[in-house]
Design an enzyme around this catalytic site. Structure first.
Site, PDB file in Angstrom:
ATOM      1  N   ASN A   1     -11.513   4.030   5.069  1.00  0.00           N
ATOM      2  CA  ASN A   1     -11.531   4.222   6.513  1.00  0.00           C
ATOM      3  C   ASN A   1     -11.937   5.666   6.809  1.00  0.00           C
ATOM      4  OD1 ASN A   1      -8.489   4.614   5.625  1.00  0.00           O
ATOM      5  ND2 ASN A   1      -8.776   5.889   7.442  1.00  0.00           N
TER       6      ASN A   1
ATOM      7  N   ASP B   1      -3.759   5.145  -1.283  1.00  0.00           N
ATOM      8  CA  ASP B   1      -4.725   5.801  -0.393  1.00  0.00           C
ATOM      9  C   ASP B   1      -4.444   7.303  -0.329  1.00  0.00           C
ATOM     10  OD1 ASP B   1      -6.339   6.659   1.669  1.00  0.00           O
ATOM     11  OD2 ASP B   1      -5.286   5.556   3.247  1.00  0.00           O
TER      12      ASP B   1
ATOM     13  N   HIS C   1      -7.559  -1.101   8.999  1.00  0.00           N
ATOM     14  CA  HIS C   1      -6.847   0.178   8.942  1.00  0.00           C
ATOM     15  C   HIS C   1      -5.854   0.250  10.100  1.00  0.00           C
ATOM     16  CE1 HIS C   1      -6.704   4.214  10.822  1.00  0.00           C
ATOM     17  NE2 HIS C   1      -6.499   4.624   9.587  1.00  0.00           N
TER      18      HIS C   1
ATOM     19  N   ASP D   1     -11.108  -0.716  12.235  1.00  0.00           N
ATOM     20  CA  ASP D   1     -10.001  -0.452  13.142  1.00  0.00           C
ATOM     21  C   ASP D   1     -10.630  -0.568  14.516  1.00  0.00           C
ATOM     22  OD1 ASP D   1      -8.298   0.930  14.937  1.00  0.00           O
ATOM     23  OD2 ASP D   1      -7.341   1.945  13.252  1.00  0.00           O
TER      24      ASP D   1
ATOM     25  N   ASN E   1      -2.750   2.928  12.308  1.00  0.00           N
ATOM     26  CA  ASN E   1      -1.996   4.152  12.568  1.00  0.00           C
ATOM     27  C   ASN E   1      -0.692   3.737  13.229  1.00  0.00           C
ATOM     28  OD1 ASN E   1      -3.130   6.743  11.831  1.00  0.00           O
ATOM     29  ND2 ASN E   1      -4.916   6.141  13.027  1.00  0.00           N
TER      30      ASN E   1
ATOM     31  N   GLU F   1      -8.152   3.124  -2.228  1.00  0.00           N
ATOM     32  CA  GLU F   1      -8.623   3.489  -0.888  1.00  0.00           C
ATOM     33  C   GLU F   1      -8.911   4.984  -0.800  1.00  0.00           C
ATOM     34  OE1 GLU F   1      -6.211   1.749   2.186  1.00  0.00           O
ATOM     35  OE2 GLU F   1      -6.775   3.268   3.656  1.00  0.00           O
TER      36      GLU F   1
ATOM     37  N   ASN G   1      -6.265   9.493   0.884  1.00  0.00           N
ATOM     38  CA  ASN G   1      -6.994  10.068   2.021  1.00  0.00           C
ATOM     39  C   ASN G   1      -7.976  11.168   1.595  1.00  0.00           C
ATOM     40  OD1 ASN G   1      -4.390   9.247   4.215  1.00  0.00           O
ATOM     41  ND2 ASN G   1      -6.514   8.751   4.646  1.00  0.00           N
TER      42      ASN G   1
ATOM     43  N   LYS H   1       0.724   5.260   0.858  1.00  0.00           N
ATOM     44  CA  LYS H   1      -0.012   6.409   1.385  1.00  0.00           C
ATOM     45  C   LYS H   1       0.175   7.577   0.443  1.00  0.00           C
ATOM     46  CE  LYS H   1      -2.124   6.962   3.992  1.00  0.00           C
ATOM     47  NZ  LYS H   1      -3.369   7.087   4.699  1.00  0.00           N
TER      48      LYS H   1
ATOM     49  N   LYS I   1       0.853  -1.196   0.000  1.00  0.00           N
ATOM     50  CA  LYS I   1       0.000   0.000   0.000  1.00  0.00           C
ATOM     51  C   LYS I   1       0.882   1.236   0.000  1.00  0.00           C
ATOM     52  CE  LYS I   1      -2.881   2.688   3.181  1.00  0.00           C
ATOM     53  NZ  LYS I   1      -3.997   2.666   4.132  1.00  0.00           N
TER      54      LYS I   1
HETATM   55  O1  GKR Z   1      -0.248   7.618   9.603  1.00  0.00           O
HETATM   56  O2  GKR Z   1      -0.143   9.275   8.237  1.00  0.00           O
HETATM   57  C1  GKR Z   1      -0.682   8.279   8.651  1.00  0.00           C
HETATM   58  C2  GKR Z   1      -1.942   7.800   7.963  1.00  0.00           C
HETATM   59  O3  GKR Z   1      -2.377   8.776   7.075  1.00  0.00           O
HETATM   60  C3  GKR Z   1      -3.010   7.454   8.955  1.00  0.00           C
HETATM   61  O4  GKR Z   1      -3.222   8.505   9.869  1.00  0.00           O
HETATM   62  C4  GKR Z   1      -4.328   7.113   8.300  1.00  0.00           C
HETATM   63  O5  GKR Z   1      -5.332   7.123   9.274  1.00  0.00           O
HETATM   64  O6  GKR Z   1      -3.372   4.957   7.787  1.00  0.00           O
HETATM   65  C5  GKR Z   1      -4.429   5.762   7.713  1.00  0.00           C
HETATM   66  C6  GKR Z   1      -5.293   5.550   6.511  1.00  0.00           C
HETATM   67  O7  GKR Z   1      -5.317   4.457   5.977  1.00  0.00           O
HETATM   68  O8  GKR Z   1      -6.021   6.452   6.119  1.00  0.00           O
HETATM   69 MG    MG Z   2      -6.861   4.993   4.631  1.00  0.00          MG
END
Ligand code: GKR
Ligand code: MG
Length: 436
Positions: free
Chosen positions: A283, A235, A334, A307, A336, A260, A237, A206, A204
């Site tokens: 999530n 993802d 999910h 989660d 953190n 995602e 976000n 981010k 995955k």
């Molecule tokens: O740790 O920066 C991070 C992630 O962006 C996390 O805060 C997210 O909640 O892992 C997460 C996600 O899948 O959205």
């Molecule tokens: Mg996510």
């Protein structure tokens, strides 16, 4: 003999310990990770001396609410989980959807408190009945739980006291974890180092950090490097518009296992889902039981990333699994930044789920600290073996706990604030809930 009605062990002490663990400068939609990630360790002790533990994301307001719940919890039978929940709700009320916030992580209070108390109670119950937590959730469906590599764009730096500096003596993943990852080639290098160390078989990324073209190129570079047998996810976000999500979602159809949170909100997700063949996971848009009816009505995602810290505990996550079955949703997990108590709980849940079609998320490779006896969990071929001892199967390392609590006191952080951290690097940087 008749045991019905016999009171169970009762909670006689509650200790809430905020800790700070080293976290590298990872980038995400909301900004930058601070040099320390905050976690809170909760310990319940019963009148007959049994200890149960749990770990949740650290936040001073939540810690204070946990402290304030002490009066309500002392003297309660740890088996009476529904009653405990009811008492907490009667006192504090429930969270609203708005309290979740727009950041990638969940900022509700009560869900974290339920989770902290429930997991610690289940740890105690497991010890009382002599069974691992997985057996309290319906039993073990697998011996090992698969996790995915979780790549981050990041600045160079080890985090913690080194902050943006690095340890020249680090080797292997510990060295790779310090390196910058700001372009597709560096993301591929990070993936290779992480997979070599942990054996992950899914990857995955981010996203939501750079403009979509760069991030999509990184996905194609990963596909090129790892081949079609390694499932890939990205993802952003929820930072992409519906149009952007459709455009890049279509382009990535041949290479993605799932997409995602490409865009914000259930309505937007439903539009993307109609236009793109790849399954959508979330999530962010379906994050509580109250969100489910609208999710079903709109068709906003294919996979819910549960989660247990946000869905109110492990038993709630099993309830979610049943709902997902009923409505044809997949369920995965999910994460953190976290340590081994959270990982143990995630593994027990992952082992109890009827099906685990997707390797679960974990940030664990990014952490180097640990708070459990015996040190860090081992991953083999990307999987973690389900602990077999009664309860969670992990015990608090009290020396480590004290040291990590000192880190908390020394670092001065009281909640996660990625925007403020980013502004230290890029003055004036502002979080935008929709960006591209
Ligand atoms: O740790 O920066 C991070 C992630 O962006 C996390 O805060 C997210 O909640 O892992 C997460 C996600 O899948 O959205
Ligand atoms: Mg996510």
């Amino acid at each position: 003999s008749l045991v019905a009605g016999k009171p169970g062990p009762r909670i006689s002490a509650i200790t809430v310990t905020p800790i700070a663990v080293v976290d590298p400068p990872l980038l995400n939609a909301a900004g930058l990770h601070a040099p320390y990630a905050l976690r809170t360790i909760v310990e319940l002790v019963t009148d007959d001396g049994i200890s149960g533990i749990s770990e949740i994301p650290g936040n001073r307001d939540i810690d204070q609410a946990l402290e304030a719940s002490r009066e309500l919890l002392i003297g309660r039978d740890v088996f009476q989980l529904s009653e405990i929940r009811q008492v907490l709700v009667a006192h504090f009320g429930t969270d609203t959807a708005a309290q979740r916030g727009e950041a990638p992580w969940d900022q509700r209070k009560m869900v974290h408190i339920f989770s902290a108390i429930e997991v610690a109670c289940l740890d105690i119950i497991g010890k009382v009945v002599g069974r691992p937590v997985v057996d309290l959730l319906g039993g073990k469906m697998r011996d090992r739980v698969p996790f995915s590599a979780y790549l981050f764009y990041k600045y160079e730096g080890a985090g913690g006291q080194l902050s943006f500096g690095t340890d020249p003596n680090a080797t292997g993943w510990a060295a790779a974890r310090q390196a910058s990852a700001l372009n597709p080639a560096e993301i591929v290098a990070q993936a290779k180092a992480m997979c070599a160390e942990f054996g992950f078989q899914s990857i995955k990324l981010k996203g939501g950090v750079f403009e979509p073209r760069q991030e999509v190129d990184a996905m194609f570079a990963l596909h090129q490097e790892f081949g079609p047998e390694v499932p890939l996810r990205i993802d952003p976000n929820a930072l992409w518009t519906v149009e952007t999500a459709i455009q890049y979602g279509k382009e990535m159809e041949p290479i993605l296992e799932y997409l995602e949170d490409p865009t914000r909100g259930q309505e937007g997700m439903a539009k993307v889902r109609k236009a793109v063949k790849t399954p959508l996971a979330t999530n962010m848009c379906t994050t509580s039981f109250e969100d489910i009816p609208n999710s079903i009505a709109l068709g906003s995602e294919d996979i819910i990333l549960s989660d247990h810290h946000f869905w109110g505990g492990l038993r709630s996550s099993m309830t979610l699994s049943g709902i997902c079955d009923t409505f044809g949703r997949g369920l995965s997990m999910h994460s953190n930044s976290h340590l081994g108590i959270s990982l143990a709980a995630m593994v027990h849940l992952g082992a109890a789920l009827p099906r685990v079609p997707y390797a679960l998320d974990t940030h664990y490779p990014w952490q180097s600290d640990e708070v459990i006896v015996g040190g860090r969990f081992l991953f083999e071929e990307g999987s973690v073996a389900v602990p077999q001892a009664p309860g969670l199967g992990v015990e608090l390392d009290r020396t480590a706990l004290a040291a990590l609590h000192q880190n908390y006191l020394a670092c001065g952080l009281t909640k996660r604030d990625d925007e403020t951290e980013m502004q230290k690097v890029q003055p004036g940087w502002k979080f935008q809930s929709v960006r591209w």
